[in-house]
Design a protein around this motif. Structure first.
Motif, PDB file in Angstrom:
ATOM      1  N   ALA A  40      19.620 -84.429  -8.640  1.00 52.21           N
ATOM      2  CA  ALA A  40      20.675 -84.946  -9.699  1.00 52.21           C
ATOM      3  C   ALA A  40      20.425 -85.389 -10.896  1.00 52.21           C
ATOM      4  O   ALA A  40      20.946 -85.442 -12.078  1.00 52.21           O
ATOM      5  CB  ALA A  40      21.468 -86.356  -9.072  1.00 52.21           C
ATOM      6  N   LYS A  41      19.275 -85.374 -10.578  1.00 57.10           N
ATOM      7  CA  LYS A  41      18.097 -85.802 -12.529  1.00 57.10           C
ATOM      8  C   LYS A  41      18.470 -84.750 -13.042  1.00 57.10           C
ATOM      9  O   LYS A  41      17.185 -84.038 -14.258  1.00 57.10           O
ATOM     10  CB  LYS A  41      18.081 -86.578 -12.318  1.00 57.10           C
ATOM     11  CG  LYS A  41      17.599 -88.045 -11.829  1.00 57.10           C
ATOM     12  CD  LYS A  41      16.301 -89.037 -11.058  1.00 57.10           C
ATOM     13  CE  LYS A  41      16.954 -90.135 -10.641  1.00 57.10           C
ATOM     14  NZ  LYS A  41      16.011 -90.869  -9.430  1.00 57.10           N
ATOM     15  N   LYS A  42      17.366 -83.312 -12.233  1.00 55.63           N
ATOM     16  CA  LYS A  42      17.699 -82.023 -12.599  1.00 55.63           C
ATOM     17  C   LYS A  42      18.558 -81.529 -13.706  1.00 55.63           C
ATOM     18  O   LYS A  42      19.681 -81.657 -13.416  1.00 55.63           O
ATOM     19  CB  LYS A  42      17.029 -81.391 -12.192  1.00 55.63           C
ATOM     20  CG  LYS A  42      16.121 -79.933 -12.465  1.00 55.63           C
ATOM     21  CD  LYS A  42      15.673 -79.487 -10.899  1.00 55.63           C
ATOM     22  CE  LYS A  42      14.597 -78.267 -11.552  1.00 55.63           C
ATOM     23  NZ  LYS A  42      14.345 -77.484 -10.202  1.00 55.63           N
ATOM     24  N   LEU A  91      23.883 -71.889  -7.230  1.00 59.89           N
ATOM     25  CA  LEU A  91      23.269 -71.361  -8.864  1.00 59.89           C
ATOM     26  C   LEU A  91      23.555 -73.341  -9.225  1.00 59.89           C
ATOM     27  O   LEU A  91      23.834 -74.157  -8.839  1.00 59.89           O
ATOM     28  CB  LEU A  91      24.756 -70.788  -9.348  1.00 59.89           C
ATOM     29  CG  LEU A  91      24.993 -69.826  -8.904  1.00 59.89           C
ATOM     30  CD1 LEU A  91      25.372 -69.006  -7.945  1.00 59.89           C
ATOM     31  CD2 LEU A  91      25.590 -68.747 -10.678  1.00 59.89           C
ATOM     32  N   SER A  92      23.076 -73.546 -10.822  1.00 61.97           N
ATOM     33  CA  SER A  92      23.273 -74.372 -11.405  1.00 61.97           C
ATOM     34  C   SER A  92      23.930 -74.993 -11.726  1.00 61.97           C
ATOM     35  O   SER A  92      24.751 -74.024 -12.616  1.00 61.97           O
ATOM     36  CB  SER A  92      21.821 -75.146 -11.785  1.00 61.97           C
ATOM     37  OG  SER A  92      20.540 -75.451 -11.546  1.00 61.97           O
ATOM     38  N   PRO A  93      24.555 -75.929 -12.325  1.00 62.23           N
ATOM     39  CA  PRO A  93      25.670 -76.267 -13.175  1.00 62.23           C
ATOM     40  C   PRO A  93      25.659 -75.440 -14.096  1.00 62.23           C
ATOM     41  O   PRO A  93      24.445 -75.551 -15.037  1.00 62.23           O
ATOM     42  CB  PRO A  93      26.245 -77.540 -13.743  1.00 62.23           C
ATOM     43  CG  PRO A  93      25.460 -78.480 -12.183  1.00 62.23           C
ATOM     44  CD  PRO A  93      24.363 -76.918 -11.765  1.00 62.23           C
ATOM     45  N   GLY A  94      26.342 -75.145 -14.982  1.00 67.20           N
ATOM     46  CA  GLY A  94      26.052 -74.682 -16.165  1.00 67.20           C
ATOM     47  C   GLY A  94      26.172 -72.938 -15.952  1.00 67.20           C
ATOM     48  O   GLY A  94      25.703 -71.965 -16.984  1.00 67.20           O
ATOM     49  N   GLN A  95      25.370 -71.932 -14.963  1.00 66.63           N
ATOM     50  CA  GLN A  95      25.027 -70.228 -14.440  1.00 66.63           C
ATOM     51  C   GLN A  95      26.446 -69.904 -14.297  1.00 66.63           C
ATOM     52  O   GLN A  95      27.063 -70.490 -13.589  1.00 66.63           O
ATOM     53  CB  GLN A  95      23.402 -70.618 -13.219  1.00 66.63           C
ATOM     54  CG  GLN A  95      22.676 -71.408 -13.400  1.00 66.63           C
ATOM     55  CD  GLN A  95      21.324 -70.896 -12.586  1.00 66.63           C
ATOM     56  OE1 GLN A  95      21.781 -71.794 -11.374  1.00 66.63           O
ATOM     57  NE2 GLN A  95      19.977 -70.450 -13.130  1.00 66.63           N
ATOM     58  N   ILE A 143      29.352 -77.873  -4.371  1.00 66.18           N
ATOM     59  CA  ILE A 143      29.658 -79.431  -4.409  1.00 66.18           C
ATOM     60  C   ILE A 143      29.688 -79.668  -4.972  1.00 66.18           C
ATOM     61  O   ILE A 143      28.732 -79.683  -6.489  1.00 66.18           O
ATOM     62  CB  ILE A 143      27.440 -79.701  -3.758  1.00 66.18           C
ATOM     63  CG1 ILE A 143      27.505 -78.460  -2.340  1.00 66.18           C
ATOM     64  CG2 ILE A 143      27.043 -80.700  -3.411  1.00 66.18           C
ATOM     65  CD1 ILE A 143      25.446 -78.280  -1.931  1.00 66.18           C
ATOM     66  N   HIS A 144      29.657 -81.437  -4.606  1.00 63.60           N
ATOM     67  CA  HIS A 144      30.218 -81.780  -6.023  1.00 63.60           C
ATOM     68  C   HIS A 144      29.458 -82.702  -6.792  1.00 63.60           C
ATOM     69  O   HIS A 144      28.890 -83.529  -5.766  1.00 63.60           O
ATOM     70  CB  HIS A 144      31.677 -83.092  -4.910  1.00 63.60           C
ATOM     71  CG  HIS A 144      32.077 -83.432  -6.210  1.00 63.60           C
ATOM     72  ND1 HIS A 144      31.325 -84.998  -7.048  1.00 63.60           N
ATOM     73  CD2 HIS A 144      33.398 -83.379  -7.596  1.00 63.60           C
ATOM     74  CE1 HIS A 144      32.617 -85.331  -8.306  1.00 63.60           C
ATOM     75  NE2 HIS A 144      33.499 -84.354  -8.018  1.00 63.60           N
ATOM     76  N   PRO A 145      29.112 -83.183  -7.811  1.00 69.48           N
ATOM     77  CA  PRO A 145      27.823 -83.388  -7.962  1.00 69.48           C
ATOM     78  C   PRO A 145      27.852 -85.293  -8.031  1.00 69.48           C
ATOM     79  O   PRO A 145      26.592 -85.546  -7.629  1.00 69.48           O
ATOM     80  CB  PRO A 145      27.920 -83.828 -10.225  1.00 69.48           C
ATOM     81  CG  PRO A 145      28.614 -82.456 -10.096  1.00 69.48           C
ATOM     82  CD  PRO A 145      29.384 -82.472  -8.970  1.00 69.48           C
ATOM     83  N   ASP A 146      28.509 -86.043  -7.370  1.00 74.76           N
ATOM     84  CA  ASP A 146      28.359 -86.832  -6.870  1.00 74.76           C
ATOM     85  C   ASP A 146      27.678 -87.549  -5.409  1.00 74.76           C
ATOM     86  O   ASP A 146      27.163 -88.020  -4.762  1.00 74.76           O
ATOM     87  CB  ASP A 146      29.835 -87.475  -6.347  1.00 74.76           C
ATOM     88  CG  ASP A 146      30.569 -87.897  -7.537  1.00 74.76           C
ATOM     89  OD1 ASP A 146      29.965 -88.179  -8.713  1.00 74.76           O
ATOM     90  OD2 ASP A 146      31.726 -88.314  -7.725  1.00 74.76           O
ATOM     91  N   PHE A 147      27.897 -85.563  -4.785  1.00 72.50           N
ATOM     92  CA  PHE A 147      27.234 -85.483  -3.331  1.00 72.50           C
ATOM     93  C   PHE A 147      25.638 -86.002  -3.757  1.00 72.50           C
ATOM     94  O   PHE A 147      24.914 -85.603  -2.718  1.00 72.50           O
ATOM     95  CB  PHE A 147      26.999 -84.066  -2.728  1.00 72.50           C
ATOM     96  CG  PHE A 147      26.073 -84.147  -1.264  1.00 72.50           C
ATOM     97  CD1 PHE A 147      27.574 -84.870  -0.416  1.00 72.50           C
ATOM     98  CD2 PHE A 147      25.589 -82.972  -1.489  1.00 72.50           C
ATOM     99  CE1 PHE A 147      27.128 -84.157   1.330  1.00 72.50           C
ATOM    100  CE2 PHE A 147      25.407 -82.755  -0.219  1.00 72.50           C
ATOM    101  CZ  PHE A 147      25.574 -83.484   1.145  1.00 72.50           C
TER     102      PHE A 147
END
Length: 55
Positions: A53-55, A18-22, A42-46
């Motif tokens: 990260a750009k997607k 899943l992507s963030p927000g799903q 997985i934390h976004p900083d990873f």
């Protein structure tokens, strides 16, 4: 269980990405009491400075 706006049958197992927000959700009256499994977050900083990260 529901993934997005659609209901799916995961009786044979699931591997979901899943992507963030799903949203992945289950309805309590339809989930067996003995359900078990693992989730990995997985934390976004990873992903910093990567294509994902750009997607």
């Amino acid at each position: 269980m529901f993934y997005g706006q659609q209901q799916y049958d995961f009786d044979e197992g699931i591997m979901a990405f899943l992507s963030p927000g799903q949203i992945l959700r289950g309805e309590s009256e339809n989930i067996p009491e003995n359900i078990e499994g693992w989730m990995m977050f997985i934390h976004p900083d990873f992903l910093w400075n990567t294509f994902l990260a750009k997607k």
